[in-house]
Structures are given as structure tokens and as C-alpha cells.
Design a protein around this motif. Structure first.
Motif, PDB file in Angstrom:
ATOM      1  N   PRO A   3      -7.635   5.936   8.674  1.00  0.00           N
ATOM      2  CA  PRO A   3      -7.826   5.124   7.469  1.00  0.00           C
ATOM      3  C   PRO A   3      -7.992   5.943   6.190  1.00  0.00           C
ATOM      4  O   PRO A   3      -7.980   5.376   5.099  1.00  0.00           O
ATOM      5  N   ASP A   4      -8.124   7.235   6.297  1.00  0.00           N
ATOM      6  CA  ASP A   4      -8.384   8.089   5.128  1.00  0.00           C
ATOM      7  C   ASP A   4      -7.285   7.960   4.063  1.00  0.00           C
ATOM      8  O   ASP A   4      -6.135   7.749   4.404  1.00  0.00           O
ATOM      9  N   PRO A   5      -7.672   8.135   2.777  1.00  0.00           N
ATOM     10  CA  PRO A   5      -9.030   8.356   2.262  1.00  0.00           C
ATOM     11  C   PRO A   5      -9.821   7.050   2.154  1.00  0.00           C
ATOM     12  O   PRO A   5      -9.340   6.063   1.588  1.00  0.00           O
ATOM     13  N   LEU A   6     -11.007   7.075   2.684  1.00  0.00           N
ATOM     14  CA  LEU A   6     -11.814   5.859   2.794  1.00  0.00           C
ATOM     15  C   LEU A   6     -12.220   5.288   1.440  1.00  0.00           C
ATOM     16  O   LEU A   6     -12.388   4.074   1.305  1.00  0.00           O
ATOM     17  N   ASP A   7     -12.355   6.149   0.426  1.00  0.00           N
ATOM     18  CA  ASP A   7     -12.824   5.651  -0.863  1.00  0.00           C
ATOM     19  C   ASP A   7     -11.770   4.819  -1.593  1.00  0.00           C
ATOM     20  O   ASP A   7     -12.072   4.190  -2.614  1.00  0.00           O
ATOM     21  N   LEU A   8     -10.544   4.789  -1.071  1.00  0.00           N
ATOM     22  CA  LEU A   8      -9.504   3.966  -1.691  1.00  0.00           C
ATOM     23  C   LEU A   8      -9.407   2.571  -1.071  1.00  0.00           C
ATOM     24  O   LEU A   8      -8.606   1.754  -1.515  1.00  0.00           O
ATOM     25  N   TRP A   9     -10.215   2.311  -0.055  1.00  0.00           N
ATOM     26  CA  TRP A   9     -10.298   0.963   0.524  1.00  0.00           C
ATOM     27  C   TRP A   9     -11.346   0.159  -0.253  1.00  0.00           C
ATOM     28  O   TRP A   9     -12.426   0.664  -0.530  1.00  0.00           O
ATOM     29  N   PRO A  29       7.405  -5.035   1.694  1.00  0.00           N
ATOM     30  CA  PRO A  29       7.330  -3.646   1.227  1.00  0.00           C
ATOM     31  C   PRO A  29       5.995  -3.246   0.629  1.00  0.00           C
ATOM     32  O   PRO A  29       5.659  -2.062   0.604  1.00  0.00           O
ATOM     33  N   GLY A  30       5.217  -4.217   0.147  1.00  0.00           N
ATOM     34  CA  GLY A  30       3.917  -3.907  -0.429  1.00  0.00           C
ATOM     35  C   GLY A  30       2.767  -3.949   0.550  1.00  0.00           C
ATOM     36  O   GLY A  30       1.601  -3.927   0.146  1.00  0.00           O
ATOM     37  N   SER A  31       3.051  -3.986   1.845  1.00  0.00           N
ATOM     38  CA  SER A  31       1.996  -4.084   2.859  1.00  0.00           C
ATOM     39  C   SER A  31       1.132  -2.833   2.958  1.00  0.00           C
ATOM     40  O   SER A  31       0.099  -2.856   3.629  1.00  0.00           O
ATOM     41  N   ARG A  32       1.541  -1.759   2.308  1.00  0.00           N
ATOM     42  CA  ARG A  32       0.791  -0.496   2.302  1.00  0.00           C
ATOM     43  C   ARG A  32       0.559   0.052   3.705  1.00  0.00           C
ATOM     44  O   ARG A  32      -0.545   0.484   4.061  1.00  0.00           O
ATOM     45  N   VAL A  33       1.631   0.031   4.489  1.00  0.00           N
ATOM     46  CA  VAL A  33       1.573   0.589   5.832  1.00  0.00           C
ATOM     47  C   VAL A  33       1.241   2.074   5.741  1.00  0.00           C
ATOM     48  O   VAL A  33       1.811   2.796   4.917  1.00  0.00           O
ATOM     49  N   HIS A  34       0.296   2.527   6.534  1.00  0.00           N
ATOM     50  CA  HIS A  34      -0.183   3.916   6.596  1.00  0.00           C
ATOM     51  C   HIS A  34      -1.035   4.304   5.392  1.00  0.00           C
ATOM     52  O   HIS A  34      -1.468   5.452   5.295  1.00  0.00           O
TER      53      HIS A  34
END
Length: 440
Positions: A79-85, A407-412
């Protein structure tokens, strides 16, 4: 059939809560056991096959003479970087018409869509069709054991067709499906010119590894992206007339993608057919990252001892990932770059493309169009990679991918999600495909 979205959300939340990060070896057995439990809940017999890395979940059941095989994976990216979640990546959150969490799209959301579609089929028709599942736990690290698994279990896995793991809608909201994937091999280039980092004053007499690495990297491709390694294109299979026709029929999404990605332009100014040929039908080399020396604030006058670059090559039929490192080494040596070491990072994946003339491709396309109420876009193969080749090679069955992402699902990436509307229509498309495939 009412209310299946709440059921889907609850199941997806359970799967996302398991941090099945294959790169870190986290919760993989727990993830496999949970997937087996879910598939048993459908009425399938499910077991964990050991000896191929993390457990492979195999399930089968239902009635009928024909069998449809589903391929999915239960592992996810770190999940990194965690601070962007904005929220905990392993807690499903519904926000603005979407479900967020690591694996929401890739690949737990896709797996849930298949499970829910089968439940809807049973509810509507009173029986479960004959299906099989292979759900692995190493896709996000290159599926290093899956080719051996499929080879060993080919008789068990026999099916008339394969529904691959993912899909969705394109940048303009059109539903799409694909019949193949590119291959891949990941490498490192390493250069060491000293035993330890030196004072930068020695740059007058000691070679800088970044300079040597830069020469190597600059030699790999031209300004338009064409790979310059001798022999690299020798095995590329010419496109068939049908494949060329399908590529030409893809609506031009280059402008929409350019805006979505925030890029000024594409290599060589590619548009329309040229854009699609490059993206889907031609191989390429990509530099993933370069690491050396000092990159912190201010100045540090240092001459680094070592420089490293990570690369990946995306391959098309019939290129061999095992051949690429040798071609690369020969290319570097011919340019006098003997000190640049080539290190293979993981077992590569071969490219795969189903026969676009196979009836299953047309059947899947028709099912997608019925569910979405508009024309679907067919891609000969996607630009990304995955372990499809051993299935096509050993089972001699076509594989088609369709699913629930966009396309905007932000996979990875942080903020991975799927839009609920896409999930709903994607699930109904799978249901319609099941009905068409099994003739009900």
C-alpha cells in the motif's frame, strides 16, 4: 437479483481486510483460505494446492458439458506510501460513488464480481453452471510458479474457454475486452567503479558509475522509443489481417489519456492507429528507476561508487523473455560497456494472444454490449502483462478479459478504487456472458 451491491460490498470488505501483500509475504495463506471459503459458499468444491509458492486455490462444480475457467489472484501490491491514502488501505470505504481499498480493483473487486455473477445466475436459473476457478497468490510478483502449476494440472484445468482477471471501461467510458497480454522481463543494470564512495575531487581521475550507466541507458532506445538492441525484434510475430483490422477499429483515446495522465505528448506524436499499434502490438523498454549517489537537500560533493537502474521490457508474441538478457548483454559489450552488469530480477512472463476469430471472443463482446447498452471496444491484447501464456499453451483454450475498473482506478497506487456503477454493469456483463456461454 435486487440488493446484490450490498452483498458485494460486504464480501469485498472481508477480502480487502486481509493484507495479502505477496511482495512482503503477508497474510497469503489466510487470503487463500478465505477465497476457498467464499467459493465453497457458491456450492463449489474448493481446495488449496500446495507446492507452487503461496497456496493456489482451485475450485470446481456446477452442471453442464462445457466448462468455463476463471483466473484471478488474491494477492495485492504493497500500500505504500501510506501517507497518500485518505483512509486505511485495508479497510473498505465508500466515498463519492466508489469503493476504496487496496485490491478494490486489482484483483479482489474483480473476483467478487465473478462470485456475485454466479450467485445471480443460480438465483435466476435455478442451477450453477459448470465452472472452475484458479486463484493464485503471486501475480503481483510475476507469478513465478504458475507456469509449472498449469503444466502439472493441465488435465484438471481443462475448459472450453477462460475468463481472465480484469477489464472495465476505457478513458471515454466505453466498455472494453481484451484477448491477450504482453510478456515481461525485469532487469537491473549495475555499475561499480570503486570500493566505496569517494570525495568528488577524484572525479578528475576516477570514473563515475552514473556516467557509465547513463551511456548504457541512452543506448537502449531512440527518441521515439524504438529499441536499439540488435535481434530484439527478430521473433516478433507479424500481425494477422484480423488483428490489424481490430487495432484500426479501436476508437482513438490518445487525447483523453494524455489529459488523464497529464503528459504533454506521446512518443513520436503517436495518434490513432499508430498509437494503438505501439501500445498494444509493439514491444518496448522502460526505465523504472535510477539509484546512485546523493539526492538529499543541499550539496554533498561525493563521487558514488555504484549506480543501479531498474528496467522492464514489455514483449509481444513470439518474443522469449529468457532471450532478452543475453541480447542486452551482447549489445552492451559491443558498445564497450563491459563493466555494466545485467541482473535478471525475476522469472519473466511470455506474451499471449488468443485467436480473435474464436467464437468465444465474439460471445464475450456481445455479452458486454448487452449489459452496457453500447458498442464494446476489443483489444487484441492489453499493454500490461500477466501469466496468461501457460493457460493458452497448455489448455488450448481462448482467454478473454472483462471486468469492473476504469483508467482512474489507481491500480497499484494509493487511493485504489472502483466506481460502484462500473462494478454493477461489469457484474451484469459477466452474468450475461455466463448465460450466452451456457445457452440459457
Amino acid at each position: 437479483m435486487k440488493g446484490f451491491l450490498e452483498e458485494a460490498k460486504a464480501l469485498l470488505a472481508e477480502l480487502i481486510a486481509l493484507p495479502t501483500v505477496s511482495a512482503e509475504g503477508r497474510a497469503l495463506r489466510e487470503g487463500a483460505e478465505k477465497v476457498a471459503e467464499v467459493l465453497r459458499g457458491l456450492g463449489l468444491s474448493a481446495s488449496l494446492h500446495e507446492g507452487y509458492g503461496p497456496p493456489v486455490v482451485y475450485a470446481e462444480g456446477g452442471v453442464g458439458e462445457r466448462a468455463l475457467l476463471f483466473y484471478n489472484h488474491y494477492d495485492v501490491q504493497p500500500p505504500d506510501p501510506l501517507d497518500l491514502w485518505e483512509t486505511d488501505p485495508f479497510t473498505l470505504v465508500e466515498r463519492d460513488g466508489a469503493w476504496y481499498g487496496r485490491g478494490a480493483h486489482d484483483d479482489k473487486g474483480e473476483l467478487v464480481a465473478r462470485v456475485v455473477a454466479l450467485r445471480l445466475f443460480r438465483e435466476k436459473h435455478g442451477f450453477l453452471p459448470r465452472v472452475k476457478f484458479v486463484v493464485e497468490g503471486e501475480e503481483e510478483v510475476g507469478s513465478p510458479h504458475l507456469a509449472d502449476y498449469v503444466a502439472d494440472k493441465r488435465d484438471l484445468l481443462q475448459a472450453e474457454a477462460i475468463l481472465w482477471e480484469a477489464g472495465g471501461v476505457d478513458a471515454k467510458g466505453r466498455p472494453y475486452l481484451y484477448a491477450g497480454l504482453k510478456g515481461i522481463v525485469a532487469l537491473e543494470l549495475r555499475v561499480r567503479t570503486a570500493a566505496f564512495d569517494l570525495h568528488s575531487s577524484y572525479g578528475a581521475v576516477v570514473e563515475n558509475p552514473i556516467y557509465r550507466l547513463s551511456l548504457a541507458l541512452a543506448s537502449l532506445r531512440d527518441e521515439e522509443g524504438r529499441v536499439l538492441i540488435p535481434g530484439f525484434y527478430d521473433r516478433v510475430r507479424p500481425l494477422t489481417p484480423l488483428e490489424v483490422e481490430v487495432l484500426a477499429s479501436i476508437p482513438d483515446e490518445s487525447e483523453a489519456l494524455k489529459e488523464a495522465f497529464g503528459v504533454r505528448d506521446f512518443l513520436g506524436g503517436a495518434r490513432d492507429l499508430e498509437f494503438h499499434q505501439r501500445l498494444y502490438a509493439e514491444p518496448c523498454v522502460n526505465i523504472n528507476g535510477v539509484h546512485s549517489g546523493y539526492g538529499g537537500p543541499g550539496s554533498k560533493t561525493v563521487l558514488p561508487a555504484e549506480a543501479v537502474a531498474k528496467l522492464d521490457f514489455r514483449l509481444v508474441p513470439d518474443q522469449d523473455p529468457e532471450e532478452i538478457p543475453g541480447l542486452l548483454k551482447a549489445h552492451l559489450e559491443a558498445r564497450g560497456l563491459h563493466d555494466v552488469e545485467v541482473v535478471v530480477l525475476e522469472k519473466g512472463e511470455r506474451p499471449a494472444r488468443s485467436d480473435l476469430a474464436h467464437p468465444f471472443v465474439a460471445l464475450a463482446k456481445a455479452a458486454l454490449e448487452e449489459a452496457f447498452g453500447e458498442k464494446a471496444v476489443l483489444y487484441p491484447n492489453m499493454a500490461g502483462s500477466g501469466p496468461m501464456h501457460p493457460f493458452l499453451h497448455h489448455l488450448k483454450a481462448p482467454a478473454v478479459g472483462l471486468g469492473v475498473g476504469y483508467p482512474g482506478s489507481r491500480v497499484h497506487s494509493p487511493g485504489e478504487h472502483i466506481r460502484i456503477r462500473d462494478f454493477e454493469r461489469g457484474t451484469l456483463a459477466i452474468l450475461r456472458l455466463l448465460e450466452r456461454f451456457f445457452g440459457v
